[in-house]
Scaffold this motif. Structure first.
Motif, PDB file in Angstrom:
ATOM      1  N   GLU A 141     -15.240  -8.405  -7.140  1.00 35.71           N
ATOM      2  CA  GLU A 141     -13.938  -8.580  -7.789  1.00 35.71           C
ATOM      3  C   GLU A 141     -13.741  -7.571  -8.917  1.00 35.71           C
ATOM      4  OE1 GLU A 141     -13.190 -12.532  -9.025  1.00 35.71           O
ATOM      5  OE2 GLU A 141     -13.503 -13.422  -7.041  1.00 35.71           O
ATOM      6  N   GLU A 142     -14.771  -7.345  -9.686  1.00 35.44           N
ATOM      7  CA  GLU A 142     -14.687  -6.386 -10.780  1.00 35.44           C
ATOM      8  C   GLU A 142     -14.445  -4.971 -10.245  1.00 35.44           C
ATOM      9  OE1 GLU A 142     -17.571  -4.477 -14.255  1.00 35.44           O
ATOM     10  OE2 GLU A 142     -18.228  -6.244 -13.123  1.00 35.44           O
ATOM     11  N   GLN A 143     -15.156  -4.614  -9.187  1.00 39.28           N
ATOM     12  CA  GLN A 143     -15.015  -3.283  -8.595  1.00 39.28           C
ATOM     13  C   GLN A 143     -13.633  -3.081  -7.983  1.00 39.28           C
ATOM     14  OE1 GLN A 143     -18.340  -3.483  -5.922  1.00 39.28           O
ATOM     15  NE2 GLN A 143     -19.796  -2.656  -7.401  1.00 39.28           N
ATOM     16  N   ALA A 144     -13.062  -4.156  -7.429  1.00 39.03           N
ATOM     17  CA  ALA A 144     -11.772  -4.054  -6.750  1.00 39.03           C
ATOM     18  C   ALA A 144     -10.625  -3.751  -7.706  1.00 39.03           C
ATOM     19  CB  ALA A 144     -11.480  -5.352  -5.995  1.00 39.03           C
ATOM     20  N   LYS A 145     -10.755  -4.127  -8.981  1.00 41.40           N
ATOM     21  CA  LYS A 145      -9.665  -3.965  -9.941  1.00 41.40           C
ATOM     22  C   LYS A 145      -9.330  -2.493 -10.198  1.00 41.40           C
ATOM     23  CE  LYS A 145     -10.688  -8.285 -12.382  1.00 41.40           C
ATOM     24  NZ  LYS A 145     -11.158  -8.887 -13.664  1.00 41.40           N
ATOM     25  N   LYS A 146     -10.342  -1.664 -10.330  1.00 36.49           N
ATOM     26  CA  LYS A 146     -10.119  -0.266 -10.696  1.00 36.49           C
ATOM     27  C   LYS A 146     -10.173   0.675  -9.496  1.00 36.49           C
ATOM     28  CE  LYS A 146     -12.149  -1.015 -15.288  1.00 36.49           C
ATOM     29  NZ  LYS A 146     -13.216  -0.586 -16.229  1.00 36.49           N
ATOM     30  N   ARG A 147     -10.583   0.164  -8.338  1.00 32.88           N
ATOM     31  CA  ARG A 147     -10.799   1.034  -7.182  1.00 32.88           C
ATOM     32  C   ARG A 147      -9.551   1.773  -6.692  1.00 32.88           C
ATOM     33  NH1 ARG A 147     -12.131  -2.432  -3.297  1.00 32.88           N
ATOM     34  NH2 ARG A 147     -14.247  -2.700  -4.102  1.00 32.88           N
ATOM     35  N   PRO A 148      -8.384   1.095  -6.527  1.00 31.49           N
ATOM     36  CA  PRO A 148      -7.217   1.816  -5.984  1.00 31.49           C
ATOM     37  C   PRO A 148      -6.819   3.037  -6.807  1.00 31.49           C
ATOM     38  CG  PRO A 148      -6.838  -0.549  -5.941  1.00 31.49           C
ATOM     39  CD  PRO A 148      -8.092  -0.336  -6.739  1.00 31.49           C
ATOM     40  N   LEU A 149      -6.766   2.872  -8.128  1.00 31.33           N
ATOM     41  CA  LEU A 149      -6.365   3.977  -9.003  1.00 31.33           C
ATOM     42  C   LEU A 149      -7.391   5.105  -8.953  1.00 31.33           C
ATOM     43  CD1 LEU A 149      -4.529   5.228 -11.116  1.00 31.33           C
ATOM     44  CD2 LEU A 149      -5.769   3.928 -12.872  1.00 31.33           C
ATOM     45  N   ARG A 150      -8.666   4.753  -9.019  1.00 31.79           N
ATOM     46  CA  ARG A 150      -9.707   5.781  -9.024  1.00 31.79           C
ATOM     47  C   ARG A 150      -9.789   6.501  -7.683  1.00 31.79           C
ATOM     48  NH1 ARG A 150     -14.593   2.625 -12.310  1.00 31.79           N
ATOM     49  NH2 ARG A 150     -13.579   2.693 -14.360  1.00 31.79           N
ATOM     50  N   LEU A 151      -9.628   5.750  -6.594  1.00 32.04           N
ATOM     51  CA  LEU A 151      -9.596   6.385  -5.274  1.00 32.04           C
ATOM     52  C   LEU A 151      -8.420   7.340  -5.167  1.00 32.04           C
ATOM     53  CD1 LEU A 151     -10.468   3.778  -2.466  1.00 32.04           C
ATOM     54  CD2 LEU A 151     -11.519   6.019  -2.845  1.00 32.04           C
ATOM     55  N   ALA A 152      -7.257   6.900  -5.624  1.00 32.00           N
ATOM     56  CA  ALA A 152      -6.059   7.741  -5.568  1.00 32.00           C
ATOM     57  C   ALA A 152      -6.240   9.004  -6.392  1.00 32.00           C
ATOM     58  CB  ALA A 152      -4.847   6.945  -6.058  1.00 32.00           C
ATOM     59  N   MET A 153      -6.864   8.882  -7.556  1.00 31.11           N
ATOM     60  CA  MET A 153      -7.089  10.053  -8.402  1.00 31.11           C
ATOM     61  C   MET A 153      -8.042  11.034  -7.719  1.00 31.11           C
ATOM     62  SD  MET A 153      -7.353   8.239 -12.167  1.00 31.11           S
ATOM     63  CE  MET A 153      -7.839   9.758 -12.972  1.00 31.11           C
ATOM     64  N   GLY A 154      -9.109  10.512  -7.114  1.00 29.03           N
ATOM     65  CA  GLY A 154     -10.060  11.366  -6.411  1.00 29.03           C
ATOM     66  C   GLY A 154      -9.416  12.076  -5.234  1.00 29.03           C
ATOM     67  N   LEU A 155      -8.648  11.317  -4.461  1.00 24.95           N
ATOM     68  CA  LEU A 155      -7.948  11.912  -3.321  1.00 24.95           C
ATOM     69  C   LEU A 155      -6.904  12.912  -3.784  1.00 24.95           C
ATOM     70  CD1 LEU A 155      -7.468   8.741  -1.078  1.00 24.95           C
ATOM     71  CD2 LEU A 155      -8.927  10.705  -0.569  1.00 24.95           C
ATOM     72  N   GLY A 156      -6.218  12.591  -4.875  1.00 27.24           N
ATOM     73  CA  GLY A 156      -5.199  13.495  -5.396  1.00 27.24           C
ATOM     74  C   GLY A 156      -5.780  14.849  -5.755  1.00 27.24           C
ATOM     75  N   PHE A 157      -6.929  14.837  -6.405  1.00 31.06           N
ATOM     76  CA  PHE A 157      -7.587  16.100  -6.758  1.00 31.06           C
ATOM     77  C   PHE A 157      -7.975  16.877  -5.506  1.00 31.06           C
ATOM     78  CE2 PHE A 157     -11.678  18.317  -7.204  1.00 31.06           C
ATOM     79  CZ  PHE A 157     -11.302  19.316  -8.102  1.00 31.06           C
ATOM     80  N   LEU A 158      -8.619  16.194  -4.553  1.00 27.42           N
ATOM     81  CA  LEU A 158      -9.071  16.864  -3.329  1.00 27.42           C
ATOM     82  C   LEU A 158      -7.905  17.430  -2.527  1.00 27.42           C
ATOM     83  CD1 LEU A 158     -11.766  14.265  -2.174  1.00 27.42           C
ATOM     84  CD2 LEU A 158     -12.218  16.587  -2.988  1.00 27.42           C
ATOM     85  N   PHE A 159      -6.883  16.596  -2.326  1.00 19.53           N
ATOM     86  CA  PHE A 159      -5.747  17.023  -1.512  1.00 19.53           C
ATOM     87  C   PHE A 159      -4.956  18.145  -2.187  1.00 19.53           C
ATOM     88  CE2 PHE A 159      -5.334  12.613   0.726  1.00 19.53           C
ATOM     89  CZ  PHE A 159      -6.497  12.873   1.402  1.00 19.53           C
TER      90      PHE A 159
END
Length: 214
Positions: free
Chosen positions: A44-62
């Motif tokens: 549950e703790e990991q799920a809270k910040k995952r969408p934003l952090r994933l999006a930021m990582g993908l944003g940089f790569l893409f």
């Protein structure tokens, strides 16, 4: 104008990919058999910040990919971004719960097989890389009594499908070096003890991501 459009496209793809990826990871955690997750109490703790952090990582790569490789054939760019997407997902699950799910590896392998003829690659070389890479890491998993996890074995085989023999060897060597340095640092700082499980998967995926940026 092209730069602005590429940035906007990167942001849209990153946001969508981050949300989709986070839901896929959460669903995989939810359906995982008992004992598969290393830290189930942290879900549950990991799920809270995952969408934003994933999006930021993908944003940089893409964004980096679209801005620096815009002269490349669109089909090659599309496959490269798919590759980056899966690499980031595997990095995330392995860092969070020390697991790489088969349900995430299967579509990655299938897309990789489709990419081989479309990108004019040599099928035999990629299949050989997958077979030899998987066999070598399976032997290492047996010799190290689980020091190399089954997820790492499958990951290397899947990477062989995408990368071929030469690039797979480069990625594996770089991953082993980075993982070894990280392990020594953790031992030196007391965060790991000799004999503790150490996840090498993220270092192979990070190594593969670095080479896509190069």
């Amino acid at each position: 104008m092209l730069t602005v459009m590429n940035c906007l496209l990167s942001i849209l793809l990153a946001v969508g990919g981050g949300l989709l990826g986070s839901r896929w990871i959460a669903a995989s955690y939810q359906s995982a058999a008992e004992g598969v997750l290393s830290f189930p109490e942290r879900r549950e703790e990991q799920a809270k910040k995952r969408p934003l952090r994933l999006a930021m990582g993908l944003g940089f790569l893409f964004c980096f990919t679209l801005l620096t490789l815009h002269s490349m054939h669109p089909l090659r760019i599309a496959f490269l971004m798919v590759f980056q997407y899966f690499m980031l997902l595997y990095t995330w699950t392995d860092l969070e719960q020390r697991v790489i799910f088969d349900k995430m590896l299967i579509p990655f392998v299938l897309i990789g097989l489709v990419s081989i003829p479309l990108l004019d690659r040599v099928l035999t070389d990629h299949l050989l890389a997958a077979a030899v890479g998987g066999a070598v890491f399976l032997a290492l998993a047996v010799l190290t009594h689980g020091g190399i996890g089954s997820g790492d074995v499958k990951l290397i085989a899947a990477l062989g499908i995408w990368l071929g023999s030469d690039m797979l060897m480069t990625v594996v060597i770089a991953g082993i070096v980075m993982g070894g340095l990280a392990a020594l640092l953790l031992l030196a700082t007391g965060k790991r003890k000799k004999g503790d499980y150490f996840a090498y998967g993220p270092y192979f995926t990070i190594s593969a991501l670095i080479f896509t940026l190069l």
